[in-house]
Design an enzyme around this catalytic site. Structure first.
Site, short mmCIF file in Angstrom:
data_model
loop_
_atom_site.label_atom_id
_atom_site.label_comp_id
_atom_site.label_asym_id
_atom_site.label_seq_id
_atom_site.Cartn_x
_atom_site.Cartn_y
_atom_site.Cartn_z
N SER A 239 29.40 75.56 30.77
CA SER A 239 28.01 75.94 30.97
C SER A 239 27.63 76.90 29.86
CB SER A 239 27.86 76.65 32.30
OG SER A 239 28.38 75.84 33.30
N CYS A 240 26.45 76.74 29.38
CA CYS A 240 26.01 77.64 28.32
C CYS A 240 25.69 78.99 28.92
CB CYS A 240 24.76 77.10 27.68
SG CYS A 240 25.00 75.44 27.11
N VAL A 241 25.95 80.03 28.14
CA VAL A 241 25.66 81.37 28.64
C VAL A 241 24.16 81.59 28.63
CG1 VAL A 241 26.59 83.68 28.62
CG2 VAL A 241 27.56 81.98 27.13
N THR B 226 28.78 82.83 33.18
CA THR B 226 29.51 81.65 32.71
C THR B 226 30.86 81.96 32.09
OG1 THR B 226 28.17 81.85 30.73
CG2 THR B 226 27.53 80.17 32.30
N PRO C 60 23.59 74.44 22.47
CA PRO C 60 24.36 75.03 23.58
C PRO C 60 24.51 76.55 23.49
CG PRO C 60 25.85 73.99 22.03
CD PRO C 60 24.45 73.74 21.50
#
Lengths: 103, 412
Positions: A101-103, B198, B295
């Site tokens: 998951s991207c931060v 994350t 991303p």
């Protein structure tokens, strides 16, 4: 990195049990990994696994939502096929890297 | 006369208009920027509105104040991009030709994507704080709130400013403590992620912080729908969470214009080269800010750092040189933690947030992954920096490329 044998083939896994190289995968290997996760693979499962692998080959990001829009399963069915954490489990069985998951 | 066309006059688009106007000769290049809205919002300020720290007037200015002379500003909705013809169609049929196109149309919240979200409790007991209307409605609600179950929930990734929901629960903890009713408010943090954040090291630090503040983290909860009758969140795997008041990050999506142009992924974000920022669709289309699918965080700091790379690459493209500037995914986020303190994270595509000092190695003044008073002042001062330096495309004393200097590699 660790080496592990599935269906008579040695594959390289990372510390969390995900494939280092998606080309080492085949359906027999998938069935054995699934068994370890307590899942008996059906055709529907394989359709999802192929969908995920195709996405990764194209360099696309994997999300639960995108699987839900795949036309193969909706999100609820995806959860039913891979109970617990559908994306985490399905990617492990599909022989691809764990989605980040991207931060 | 050639034209550089910029779609979107938010943080990224405005910054690029300022940077490019300084670089491109006015005799040769027209620069046009299009946006449907006249107001520029200081979006990092929305977070403070529910708690009465900022008011609406503290976060709004006129977009036109930040567009430099020599740039044509058009207020219009955008219909679509036709990349094969190098044309953009505006709503109402006006057509703009371009030689180089920058898409900076950002992301917006789409509450209609979640069943039951925009229903009868919307802005009564269910709020977002990613829009000015949501933030103001929540401020009003909190003024007369006497206690109950406050749930902060994230519906989907990616979303704008990934640390904002963590800041929100920290500020709520402080706000209700100061009101003297913290013991009557249960605060929960619901996320589809496996933890509070994350990446592992930041997650550890933030989880400890939330625990100290008696905020419960409920991970791996992927919201299917919201039951307005019984005030429950429902997940795809059959779990339920009760709430009295729900603050939510709705699904984030790119502009509808992107979908009409056939340029987006399933959330209307535009496939973009993560290093050069060139779109995958056409060589003369570049994408910056939240509109792209790169991303990294959807955040102003990313727009800012990547702006310097995009500036170089557009000049290279125009002059027929290879695109040598490479964006590393650098993001830098202040995390407001309440009671006049804050934390700071600095990271890129490859390096997760690490502890240390910033921007000067060993000196700071800011502490990375540390909860300090000085970090809070960094955030306070940032609003001034945003309006006066960042939007105007002026130099900041921080490099676009992330540096390891001042960071410590640690093991969990």
């Amino acid at each position: 990195m660790v080496e592990k044998t599935f269906a008579g083939t040695i594959v390289n896994l990372n510390d969390e049990g995900y494939f280092e190289d998606m080309n080492q995968w085949n359906k027999e290997i998938a069935a054995e990994i699934a068994k370890e996760e307590g899942i008996e693979l059906t055709d529907k499962h394989f359709q999802v696994l192929e969908f995920l692998r195709a996405k990764v080959e194209k360099g696309e990001t994997l999300t639960i939502r995108s699987v839900g829009k795949s036309g193969i399963v909706d999100i609820k069915e995806f959860y039913q096929l891979f109970p617990g954490g559908p994306l985490k489990k399905s990617t492990k069985i599909a022989g691809i890297k764990k989605p980040t998951s991207c931060v | 006369m050639k034209r550089l066309l910029i779609l979107g006059a938010g943080t990224a688009g405005t910054m690029m208009a300022n940077k490019m106007r300084k670089a491109l000769d006015r005799e040769d290049w027209n620069i046009t920027i299009v946006d449907q809205h006249k107001t520029h919002y200081y979006q990092p300020g929305f977070l403070f509105i529910p708690f009465g720290i900022y008011q609406k007037q503290d976060v709004i200015k006129s977009k036109s104040d930040f567009i430099p002379p020599g740039v044509d500003l058009i207020y219009s909705a955008i219909d679509k991009v036709v990349s094969d013809d190098n044309k953009v169609f505006l709503e109402g049929g006006k057509v703009l030709n371009y030689d180089v196109l920058i898409i900076a149309t950002g992301t917006h919240t789409a509450p209609e994507e979640t069943p039951g979200l925009k229903d009868k409790l919307w802005y009564k007991e269910i709020f977002d704080f990613y829009t000015i209307d949501g933030a103001v409605a929540l401020q009003k609600y909190f003024k007369s709130f006497e206690g109950g179950n406050l749930v902060m929930a994230i519906t989907e990734l990616p979303y704008k400013c990934p640390v904002a929901p963590i800041e929100f629960v920290c500020l709520a903890d402080a706000y209700f403590t100061q009101k003297g009713i913290r013991d009557k408010v249960k605060i929960s943090f619901v996320t589809p992620l496996p933890g509070a954040f994350t990446k592992p090291i930041a997650t550890k630090m933030l989880s400890e912080l939330l625990k100290e503040k008696n905020i419960e983290v409920i991970p791996e909860f992927y919201i299917e729908s919201i039951d307005n009758e019984n005030k429950k969140l429902k997940s795809y795997d059959g779990q339920e969470i009760d709430f009295d008041v729900l603050t939510i990050v709705p699904v984030n999506m790119g502009s509808d214009m992107v979908e009409r142009s056939g340029m987006g992924d399933d959330l209307n974000f535009i496939p973009t080269n993560k290093q050069t920022l060139q779109s995958e669709k056409a060589e003369n289309i570049f994408v910056i800010g939240d509109a792209s699918n790169i991303p990294t965080s959807k955040a102003g700091s990313v727009a800012h750092f990547s702006g310097e790379i995009l500036y170089d690459n557009i000049l290279s493209y125009i002059e027929g040189r290879p695109l040598l500037a490479k964006f590393d995914g650098h993001a830098n986020c202040y995390i407001e933690t309440g009671f006049g303190k804050g934390a700071l994270i600095d990271f890129n595509y490859e390096t997760e947030p690490l502890p240390g000092t910033f921007p000067l190695p060993g000196i700071g003044p800011f502490g990375l992954l540390k909860n300090t008073k000085i970090n809070h002042y960094g955030k306070v001062i940032f609003r001034w920096i945003y309006w006066h330096i960042l939007l105007k495309g002026k130099e900041m004393p921080i490099e676009a490329e992330m540096t390891m200097a001042g960071k410590k590699r640690v093991k969990i």
